[in-house]
Design a protein around this motif. Structure first.
Motif, PDB file in Angstrom:
ATOM      1  N   THR A 127      15.033  -3.827  36.369  1.00 41.44           N
ATOM      2  CA  THR A 127      16.195  -4.670  36.046  1.00 41.44           C
ATOM      3  C   THR A 127      16.676  -4.426  34.605  1.00 41.44           C
ATOM      4  O   THR A 127      17.424  -5.242  34.052  1.00 41.44           O
ATOM      5  CB  THR A 127      15.874  -6.170  36.240  1.00 41.44           C
ATOM      6  N   GLU A 128      16.236  -3.346  34.011  1.00 44.24           N
ATOM      7  CA  GLU A 128      16.666  -2.879  32.676  1.00 44.24           C
ATOM      8  C   GLU A 128      16.271  -3.821  31.539  1.00 44.24           C
ATOM      9  O   GLU A 128      16.808  -3.706  30.437  1.00 44.24           O
ATOM     10  CB  GLU A 128      18.189  -2.631  32.653  1.00 44.24           C
ATOM     11  N   GLN A 129      15.342  -4.745  31.785  1.00 51.19           N
ATOM     12  CA  GLN A 129      14.940  -5.658  30.710  1.00 51.19           C
ATOM     13  C   GLN A 129      14.190  -4.910  29.608  1.00 51.19           C
ATOM     14  O   GLN A 129      14.295  -5.257  28.430  1.00 51.19           O
ATOM     15  CB  GLN A 129      14.068  -6.786  31.262  1.00 51.19           C
ATOM     16  N   ILE A 130      13.427  -3.866  30.005  1.00 45.83           N
ATOM     17  CA  ILE A 130      12.692  -3.086  28.997  1.00 45.83           C
ATOM     18  C   ILE A 130      13.682  -2.274  28.150  1.00 45.83           C
ATOM     19  O   ILE A 130      13.540  -2.184  26.925  1.00 45.83           O
ATOM     20  CB  ILE A 130      11.613  -2.201  29.669  1.00 45.83           C
ATOM     21  N   ASP A 131      14.715  -1.720  28.802  1.00 44.60           N
ATOM     22  CA  ASP A 131      15.758  -1.006  28.056  1.00 44.60           C
ATOM     23  C   ASP A 131      16.470  -1.957  27.093  1.00 44.60           C
ATOM     24  O   ASP A 131      16.779  -1.584  25.958  1.00 44.60           O
ATOM     25  CB  ASP A 131      16.792  -0.404  29.023  1.00 44.60           C
ATOM     26  N   ALA A 132      16.723  -3.181  27.566  1.00 40.74           N
ATOM     27  CA  ALA A 132      17.389  -4.178  26.719  1.00 40.74           C
ATOM     28  C   ALA A 132      16.545  -4.463  25.472  1.00 40.74           C
ATOM     29  O   ALA A 132      17.072  -4.600  24.369  1.00 40.74           O
ATOM     30  CB  ALA A 132      17.625  -5.456  27.509  1.00 40.74           C
TER      31      ALA A 132
END
Lengths: 258, 270
Positions: free
Chosen positions: B135-140
């Protein structure tokens, strides 16, 4: 100024970006336009440092950013704001903690002060104080995008990236988000790079446009030029026509040889 | 001619399959080793997120107490029954406390606690980090200038490495107590004799080897759990596969490590 020169990126045999070029002038809003699978997100991830290009140069304010760690980027250019396609909110944290995350964990600000700033930023994107204590799964799609935008601008960055900001939203909410993006970018005096395939959104937020097709930049111009250009790719995209140089493979059920 | 080519092509296909899988396995081992080194660097480099570490310690340690406690208690009971039924035939039932305590402290408590935590904690770590990845939380987190290795991985690894020896120490006591309950109340052994024999048989090196194993298992299962979570791909299905991989691989590694550490301590004791 943000610049990408001759950027190539491949995943195995899949060459996603091929000698791609881009230039976003300081304080302007550049939109990367392209269809699904054209390499827009990979381009943005390269700029963010989440992916390393195989070749080519990326510079921000004439400083080469290839291979720089996130810490070095932050030290050199300050914070970078990013609004993800699905907002990418931290689902274990409530709304205000999401907005204040970069301030508390990244800049070491005390939570009380960060809370005040988070409420201000939420107000700036049109959200009431009562939303602050909710969890992301209690929000609608439009509200999530607004919280994502509030988080992106919380540290007052001078560089902002937006990944398909209006995807999945109804036209009214799409316009609201676009207007918020324009006002936030203007207020911060930031340089913004947005990727989208939404023509209406592009007209509202772009100063300059780059068209990306099969990993290559095939057209550069201002948003005013987009209607007058005779570039067949742009024409097809503007008209939303299935006839033209951009073809989509269609597999029909039961079709022979499909 | 073509009849000869058919088996050669089949052989070539089989070799390519074996080679490809072996190569992928070597790549994966290399990637896990690299992740392990990066995690250690993240642990020793500031900033250290103490609040998150305490949160993980509570989650890994405190909330795993019932699972580890019940597992070791009943293992001790079973161990007492089996030892008695095996040894009473040769008149060696007096060795029951010694056998139970050595088995629990050196082998059963660390291995069973490790396997239980691989299922409970390792799988949860993979599912949580995997969901954050897809869910792209790590990228965020990256874009907000926070190193996810320090924020997400380091507190989990440190908490697991510290919590498992503590759980095993408690598990040792409960396992021996389980053996005591069966030996004294069911099999009629003398309570004072049981305690004396247990205290006699417990050497510091035995207890230490069990705790070392626990720390190694905690470190391994958290590295595997975080690695597969961090590298999840392909939505919910990808997270499911990653979770299964975590449980299977960390369970196998725990059993292999158990042998290696036992062998090392065996050499030390000789």
């Amino acid at each position: 100024m943000i610049k990408m020169q001759n950027i190539s990126k491949a995943f195995g045999n899949n060459h996603v970006l091929k000698d791609f070029n881009l230039e976003a002038k300081k304080g302007s809003s550049l939109v990367i336009l392209g269809g699904s699978g054209s390499g827009k997100s990979v381009c943005l991830k390269c700029l963010l440092g989440l992916l390393e290009p195989d070749s080519g140069d990326m510079t921000i304010n004439k400083t080469r950013i290839n291979g720089l760690s996130q810490k070095q980027r932050t030290r050199t250019f300050g914070q970078i704001g990013m609004l993800f396609q699905n907002a990418a909110l931290f689902d274990s944290l409530n709304v205000w903690r999401n907005v204040a995350f970069g301030l508390i964990e990244g800049q070491g600000m005390n939570p009380e002060q960060a809370h005040e700033i988070a409420l201000l930023k939420l107000a700036q994107v049109g959200l009431q104080e009562s939303v602050a204590e909710l969890l992301p799964n209690e929000l609608s799609g439009g509200m999530r995008k607004r919280v994502g935008l509030a988080r992106a601008i919380a540290t007052e960055p001078k560089i902002l990236f937006f990944d398909e900001p209006t995807t999945g939203l109804d036209p009214i909410m799409g316009q609201v988000i676009d207007e918020l993006i324009v006002s936030c970018v203007k207020e911060l005096g930031a340089t913004a790079v947005t990727i989208t395939h939404d023509m209406q959104s592009l007209r509202r937020i772009a100063d300059d446009v780059v068209m990306l097709f099969e990993g290559r930049d095939i057209w550069h111009g201002s948003v005013q030029e987009i209607d007058s250009t005779d570039n067949p790719y742009i024409r097809q995209f503007v008209e939303g026509s299935s006839e033209g140089p951009i073809t989509m493979p269609l597999f029909k059920l039961g079709a022979k040889g499909s | 001619m073509s009849l000869v080519r058919v088996p050669i092509n089949i052989l070539r296909l089989i070799l390519r399959l074996i080679g490809g899988n072996t190569w992928r396995m070597i790549e994966e081992i290399g990637a896990i080793f690299r992740f392990c080194v990066l995690s250690l660097i993240a642990i020793v480099q500031p900033p250290f997120y103490f609040r998150l570490f305490l949160q993980q310690l509570l989650n890994v340690g405190y909330y795993s107490l019932p699972v580890v406690g019940l597992t070791t208690l009943f293992s001790g009971m079973v161990m007492a029954l089996q030892t008695y039924s095996g040894f009473s035939g040769v008149g060696a039932e007096a060795t029951l406390p010694r056998v139970v305590s050595i088995a629990i402290v050196r082998e059963l408590a660390p291995v069973l606690a490790g396997l239980m935590l691989a299922g409970r904690v390792g799988a949860a770590m993979t599912a949580e980090l995997g969901t954050m990845r897809v869910t792209e939380q790590i990228d965020a987190m990256h874009t907000l200038g926070i190193n996810p290795m320090r924020y997400l991985v380091a507190p989990r690894i440190l908490a697991c490495t510290i919590a498992l020896p503590i759980l095993v120490a408690l598990g040792d006591s409960l396992g021996i107590y389980g053996g005591y309950l069966i030996a004294v109340y069911k099999l009629g052994l003398n309570s004072a004799n049981f305690i004396d024999h247990v205290l006699d048989s417990l050497q510091w090196i035995g207890v230490f080897s069990g705790l070392c194993k626990a720390a190694a298992f905690g470190f391994t299962l958290s590295i595997i759990g975080c690695y597969f979570g961090f590298h999840s791909r392909g939505g919910a299905a990808g997270v499911g596969i990653a979770t299964t991989n975590t449980v299977v691989i960390s369970s196998i590694l725990i059993l292999i490590l158990n042998f290696i550490i036992t062998e090392i301590f065996f050499q030390v004791q000789l």
